[in-house]
Design a protein around this motif. Structure first.
Motif, PDB file in Angstrom:
ATOM      1  N   ALA A 174      92.901  71.777  55.192  1.00 50.68           N
ATOM      2  CA  ALA A 174      93.733  72.503  54.652  1.00 50.68           C
ATOM      3  C   ALA A 174      95.223  72.130  55.246  1.00 50.68           C
ATOM      4  O   ALA A 174      95.355  71.491  56.515  1.00 50.68           O
ATOM      5  CB  ALA A 174      93.472  73.825  54.656  1.00 50.68           C
ATOM      6  N   THR A 175      96.372  72.548  54.486  1.00 48.26           N
ATOM      7  CA  THR A 175      97.769  72.377  55.167  1.00 48.26           C
ATOM      8  C   THR A 175      98.195  73.492  54.942  1.00 48.26           C
ATOM      9  O   THR A 175      97.803  74.682  54.080  1.00 48.26           O
ATOM     10  CB  THR A 175      98.520  71.277  54.296  1.00 48.26           C
ATOM     11  OG1 THR A 175      99.578  70.923  55.084  1.00 48.26           O
ATOM     12  CG2 THR A 175      98.810  71.837  52.982  1.00 48.26           C
ATOM     13  N   SER A 176      99.377  74.092  55.802  1.00 51.47           N
ATOM     14  CA  SER A 176     100.194  75.203  55.817  1.00 51.47           C
ATOM     15  C   SER A 176     100.217  75.791  54.222  1.00 51.47           C
ATOM     16  O   SER A 176     100.116  76.840  53.999  1.00 51.47           O
ATOM     17  CB  SER A 176     101.540  75.079  56.579  1.00 51.47           C
ATOM     18  OG  SER A 176     101.242  74.697  57.682  1.00 51.47           O
TER      19      SER A 176
ATOM     20  N   ALA B 145      97.199  67.944  53.099  1.00 48.25           N
ATOM     21  CA  ALA B 145      98.475  67.402  53.844  1.00 48.25           C
ATOM     22  C   ALA B 145      99.688  66.834  52.724  1.00 48.25           C
ATOM     23  O   ALA B 145     100.777  67.382  52.775  1.00 48.25           O
ATOM     24  CB  ALA B 145      98.483  66.475  54.812  1.00 48.25           C
ATOM     25  N   VAL B 146      99.051  65.880  51.842  1.00 47.75           N
ATOM     26  CA  VAL B 146      99.925  65.348  50.799  1.00 47.75           C
ATOM     27  C   VAL B 146      99.523  65.594  49.582  1.00 47.75           C
ATOM     28  O   VAL B 146      99.968  64.799  48.360  1.00 47.75           O
ATOM     29  CB  VAL B 146     100.438  63.983  51.303  1.00 47.75           C
ATOM     30  CG1 VAL B 146     101.212  63.751  52.441  1.00 47.75           C
ATOM     31  CG2 VAL B 146      98.873  63.268  51.047  1.00 47.75           C
TER      32      VAL B 146
ATOM     33  N   HIS C 109      90.886  75.937  59.534  1.00 46.64           N
ATOM     34  CA  HIS C 109      91.668  75.197  58.877  1.00 46.64           C
ATOM     35  C   HIS C 109      91.463  74.046  58.543  1.00 46.64           C
ATOM     36  O   HIS C 109      92.238  73.142  58.076  1.00 46.64           O
ATOM     37  CB  HIS C 109      93.070  75.328  59.615  1.00 46.64           C
ATOM     38  CG  HIS C 109      94.325  74.935  58.915  1.00 46.64           C
ATOM     39  ND1 HIS C 109      94.764  76.005  57.952  1.00 46.64           N
ATOM     40  CD2 HIS C 109      95.233  74.034  59.123  1.00 46.64           C
ATOM     41  CE1 HIS C 109      96.036  75.223  57.518  1.00 46.64           C
ATOM     42  NE2 HIS C 109      96.313  74.143  58.191  1.00 46.64           N
TER      43      HIS C 109
ATOM     44  N   GLY D 259     110.573  71.796  52.202  1.00 42.37           N
ATOM     45  CA  GLY D 259     110.683  72.804  53.110  1.00 42.37           C
ATOM     46  C   GLY D 259     112.043  73.613  52.565  1.00 42.37           C
ATOM     47  O   GLY D 259     112.007  74.750  52.426  1.00 42.37           O
TER      48      GLY D 259
ATOM     49  N   ASP E  89     108.736  76.317  63.509  1.00 42.72           N
ATOM     50  CA  ASP E  89     108.160  75.591  62.368  1.00 42.72           C
ATOM     51  C   ASP E  89     108.471  75.581  61.012  1.00 42.72           C
ATOM     52  O   ASP E  89     108.191  74.736  60.286  1.00 42.72           O
ATOM     53  CB  ASP E  89     106.529  75.604  62.712  1.00 42.72           C
ATOM     54  CG  ASP E  89     106.071  75.518  63.907  1.00 42.72           C
ATOM     55  OD1 ASP E  89     106.565  74.869  64.884  1.00 42.72           O
ATOM     56  OD2 ASP E  89     105.080  76.197  64.333  1.00 42.72           O
ATOM     57  N   GLY E  90     109.146  76.818  60.844  1.00 41.72           N
ATOM     58  CA  GLY E  90     109.546  76.972  59.328  1.00 41.72           C
ATOM     59  C   GLY E  90     108.857  77.636  58.531  1.00 41.72           C
ATOM     60  O   GLY E  90     108.825  77.801  57.536  1.00 41.72           O
TER      61      GLY E  90
ATOM     62  N   ARG F  37     106.137  67.983  49.542  1.00 39.64           N
ATOM     63  CA  ARG F  37     106.220  69.402  49.989  1.00 39.64           C
ATOM     64  C   ARG F  37     107.836  69.410  50.383  1.00 39.64           C
ATOM     65  O   ARG F  37     108.507  68.587  50.927  1.00 39.64           O
ATOM     66  CB  ARG F  37     105.640  69.726  51.143  1.00 39.64           C
ATOM     67  CG  ARG F  37     105.808  71.087  51.645  1.00 39.64           C
ATOM     68  CD  ARG F  37     104.933  71.569  52.507  1.00 39.64           C
ATOM     69  NE  ARG F  37     103.457  71.229  52.267  1.00 39.64           N
ATOM     70  CZ  ARG F  37     102.617  70.405  52.976  1.00 39.64           C
ATOM     71  NH1 ARG F  37     102.946  70.097  54.105  1.00 39.64           N
ATOM     72  NH2 ARG F  37     101.361  70.022  52.219  1.00 39.64           N
TER      73      ARG F  37
ATOM     74  N   VAL G 191     102.000  79.330  59.542  1.00 39.35           N
ATOM     75  CA  VAL G 191     100.548  78.833  59.476  1.00 39.35           C
ATOM     76  C   VAL G 191     100.494  78.029  60.798  1.00 39.35           C
ATOM     77  O   VAL G 191      99.286  78.268  61.288  1.00 39.35           O
ATOM     78  CB  VAL G 191     100.341  78.104  58.236  1.00 39.35           C
ATOM     79  CG1 VAL G 191      98.898  77.519  58.397  1.00 39.35           C
ATOM     80  CG2 VAL G 191     100.200  79.149  57.250  1.00 39.35           C
ATOM     81  N   PRO G 192     101.312  77.178  61.250  1.00 36.88           N
ATOM     82  CA  PRO G 192     101.021  76.288  62.380  1.00 36.88           C
ATOM     83  C   PRO G 192     100.806  77.266  63.538  1.00 36.88           C
ATOM     84  O   PRO G 192      99.666  76.968  64.323  1.00 36.88           O
ATOM     85  CB  PRO G 192     102.136  75.393  62.750  1.00 36.88           C
ATOM     86  CG  PRO G 192     102.693  75.171  61.081  1.00 36.88           C
ATOM     87  CD  PRO G 192     102.527  76.512  60.592  1.00 36.88           C
TER      88      PRO G 192
END
Lengths: 320, 320, 320, 320
Positions: free
Chosen positions: D74-76, D165-166, D71, D284, D47-48, D282, D51-52
């Motif tokens: 929220a997002t990672s 998320a965004v 969770h 990566g 997943d890089g 976001r 958190v997931p």
């Protein structure tokens, strides 16, 4: 490092600088030697280098009178540098395998797809149609080039360090050059023909090579990231990273981190070139800086090669 | 760039891609061409590269109908990259002369003094006595090495770029490879055998070489600075920098700036490796970054070579 | 630099360190002074800094006996550093105007469009719908922050250097602190209350600020490049860079170079931090390195601000 | 990260976004939660980001039906960034203690010695006599400055990330801002008042601060190295590094590595600024780059502070 001390002992025995029985004794001790690691940590903090503490422990294990022949005529830097060189060659050999695997994966990837049409993109805008191969060749050709050059890099970096306290091999008298040659043969690395305590171009070139490699993979990663954008979709991933909240997402994680690795190595490379100025006959400052930078570059490059192989295995190019 | 456009025209004429009279006409126009520099500045700001504006001016100067044969089948990057390559080779040739002069100066410097005793210094502390040569060899050997390697670097970087809009030489049809070969012959550079619009390792290696060179000189500078300290005085300067208020001072200016130049190039090298990731078929971003970094590295290296030669001329090693 | 020498003279006159008539004489000479630039170039090459040659010329122009009061009690670094500080503040003032213009342009850009729907993108993949403002706020908020902070940066860097040969203002006796205060008032900069010949954090912070600024613009540039891709087309450019061979193209040149500028400044910033180690009471090496790095960072940042303003003027967000 | 998930749960319970019993259940699970680390390693590779996989494990541990509240909203990146911020503040608090100790050590060092005469050195040449304090103030004043500024840096970096998320906190509806505020209170960090997923200046500034700190210590290290040269001997070391072959040596190891640490951080800082360009909502790529760089900078700075304290304890300034 113990391997280097062993080779030194054997070479000096062969050239009658130390007596046969001392050679046998020291080799036996080294073979069964298990250092007190906590003591090494403490001595390294005090001495700035691990060798003085290691030699002290070795000498204690050997005991009088043969302990005077332990580490004879060498200096800390001889042991550390040669040890680094040996380990670097081993790592490069692993990288060679990964590069070969990557070439194969890219070949599989492009097989039967090479002539597929792809819109060429310059300055991030659609330019003219071309083939998939016209893009992928720019991933594969530099990887091939770097694979071809790896033996030369490995050979260039793979040279013994044996120069003594101030680079003159003073304690070995006339036999210095011969001992260096014998040691290099034993360790299967090159005889440098002279001291390189403060001549560090081969290490800087190793670092440049590592950064060239990650940048080459970073270009492939960037292209895949751009091709897997939803609106573009000239590449798809069989599997990708999951989001913690958006189950529809398939993130191009391995492609993204190839870029991260490349930018990291680029920064570290500047550090490695900053480490090139070794003052006088040995630089504690520049030498320590090498130790901070180079391991990070190796780790980064190794991880990048793995990520590139993983990536090449999951990319697909949908026809039309 | 005009030289490159000329060579393109000649090569295309030779292979009958453009008519003889158009070749003659275009060459004559280029020979007498003096661009409107202000217009070029404006168009470069708008286009991000000088070539579109230059070609526009050239085409206007040629006029209809031959203007359709100007820049035929090439793209901006072909012209800019090849021009960069030609200029780089010329600069490297100048650097070669300076390196040779530096070797001579170091030879003169050490002549009759090589065996003079000098206290060896490791980790900035007195270690063991050795000779002056034991230190100076670490200035001279890497300079010699770099001088020996310069032709290979020059050859590696010295390759024609001719790839067309998306790297496929689409407009030149089957004759692309031949035209590339003829152009390379005319310009006395290598035929790359393929496109390298986004394969930039040769430029990164040029940058690494320049930084290796300044670091090598930086080591010499550092040693001289340390040797000319008043309390050490194992080296003296026949002349040095003046202070605005302390007439007794003789500052080792040229030795100091060698270190500055090396650290500057080290930082720039990271930038050049950051410029290695050229996305897709042409990267405006990475390409522009090269233009920011590489000229600075050339200027810095050229200045460093001059400073090193000046320094070698004024250093003296007092006996005893 | 002449302005600094003038202020020094005035301050020393006010505190009766030099006679009134000498003050008047020196000020008049400076007012009409036009340096021999070729001589300055030569002396700078020899001295590593421009001030000794400049002071020599000034003293010659003043003539005996008042020439002994020229540059009295100061050292080269006092003049160079203070001059740098004054020019830096002027440049920052220009940057402030450009930042304000940029904020306005981004405001115009987003006006009436803020609530327009845009597909949010995370890790380069479509995530969830959001508004245009949700993206553009990440361009504007950091620009606003940096604009707000500019006066503090300008104030922090804007401090007089007056410390004398070794930082002790030895020649000014008890009056040193007072002269520093008066000079600072005249030049409308801060009194540093002590020497900072080798305390260079304010310059490193200036460099960090410049790099933060270009990175902020680089984020905006990256987004625009991605949005103007043909398949995405969530942003369009009213005008863009021309290709030399593809008339249909509109290259996002100004967006691309914002990224180049940011990566360049990032590399240079490492150089500036490498320049932070000033040994003893004055470092020729680190000081020269500052001179290599900082002007490049100013030029890059100035160009980036102009490019960002140009870019903001041509971006359009098509509805739906 | 578990602490952050807890605070999120509590805040959402308080604002009635999730039922009380679910809050209690989730908190109890987290309290006793021990992740399957090997599974986390595997999921992170895929997943890089960790958190997931972590959330998946947590949800499994909570079980249906309360797992839907784990969770929530929220997002990672919210979890990773906030966790980073909390740990950063803790590290900075440790650094604060070390800085205070260093100030004390330098005070002890200079006590009774401040007025001792020392030859001032500019451009590595003897300039004019001054006092020991005139040199040591340039070690102490920047350390004091950085100590004074540490709370501001800690406060600036210490802000909650909660953006969804965004970046729009879409799932939390109107209550987003309130939940952010409550969470910030629970975690004793700042409410950022908005999203900063791609606004990373506070992290870059943290990195600048760390590099400023190591450079400040590097200046002290450089001076000590120069002062402990045998011919200079204006400083002595009560204890120093041992050589493996030269028992008479006392190497200024801790002074040397301060310079290495500074040059390392300088290079890394360029990497951190390269990480400032986070594309779209976001990145990566840039985010991963932060993770490579920042931990190295923390480790380096922590080690440098320890080395500086050790060094200050063994330096002596011989009178006359």
């Amino acid at each position: 490092m113990l391997k280097v001390e062993s080779a030194l002992t054997v070479a000096e025995g062969k050239l009658n600088l130390i007596p046969r029985h001392a050679v046998d004794h020291i080799l036996k001790v080294i073979e069964n030697f298990s250092p007190d690691l906590q003591a090494l940590r403490n001595s390294t903090k005090a001495d700035g280098v691990v060798v003085p503490g290691l030699v002290l422990q070795l000498k204690e294990a050997v005991g009088s009178p043969d302990n005077e022949y332990v580490h004879f005529g060498a200096t800390s830097q001889d042991i550390v540098d040669t040890s680094l060189v040996i380990r670097s060659k081993e790592i490069l050999s692993i990288f060679s395998s990964r590069l070969k695997r990557l070439v194969q994966e890219i070949n599989s990837l492009i097989q039967d797809k090479a002539h597929q049409t792809l819109m060429g993109k310059t300055r991030m805008q659609s330019a003219l149609p071309m083939t998939l191969w016209d893009r992928v060749r720019n991933w594969q050709e530099p990887v091939n080039l770097l694979l071809t050059e790896l033996p030369r890099i490995s050979d260039d970096v793979g040279k013994l360090q044996l120069a003594g306290a101030v680079g003159t091999l003073d304690k070995l008298g006339e036999k210095g050059a011969e001992i260096r040659k014998v040691m290099a043969d034993i360790l299967e690395i090159k005889d440098p023909l002279g001291p390189w305590h403060v001549q560090r171009l081969s290490l800087a070139r190793l670092a440049s090579y590592l950064s060239e490699l990650t940048a080459t993979l970073g270009k492939m990663g960037t292209d895949v990231v751009l091709m897997t954008q939803n609106e573009t979709a000239t590449a798809l991933l069989k599997s990708g990273g999951k989001s913690s909240v958006m189950p529809h997402k398939k993130n191009p994680v391995d492609a993204e981190i190839l870029v991260s690795f490349s930018r990291y190595n680029s920064s570290l490379l500047g550090g490695m070139h900053n480490a090139l100025i070794h003052e006088q006959e040995r630089s504690g400052t520049a030498w320590t800086l090498e130790w901070l930078v180079l391991p990070q570059m190796f780790l980064t490059t190794g991880a990048a090669l793995n990520a590139a192989v993983r990536l090449a295995r999951v990319v697909e190019f949908p026809s039309g």
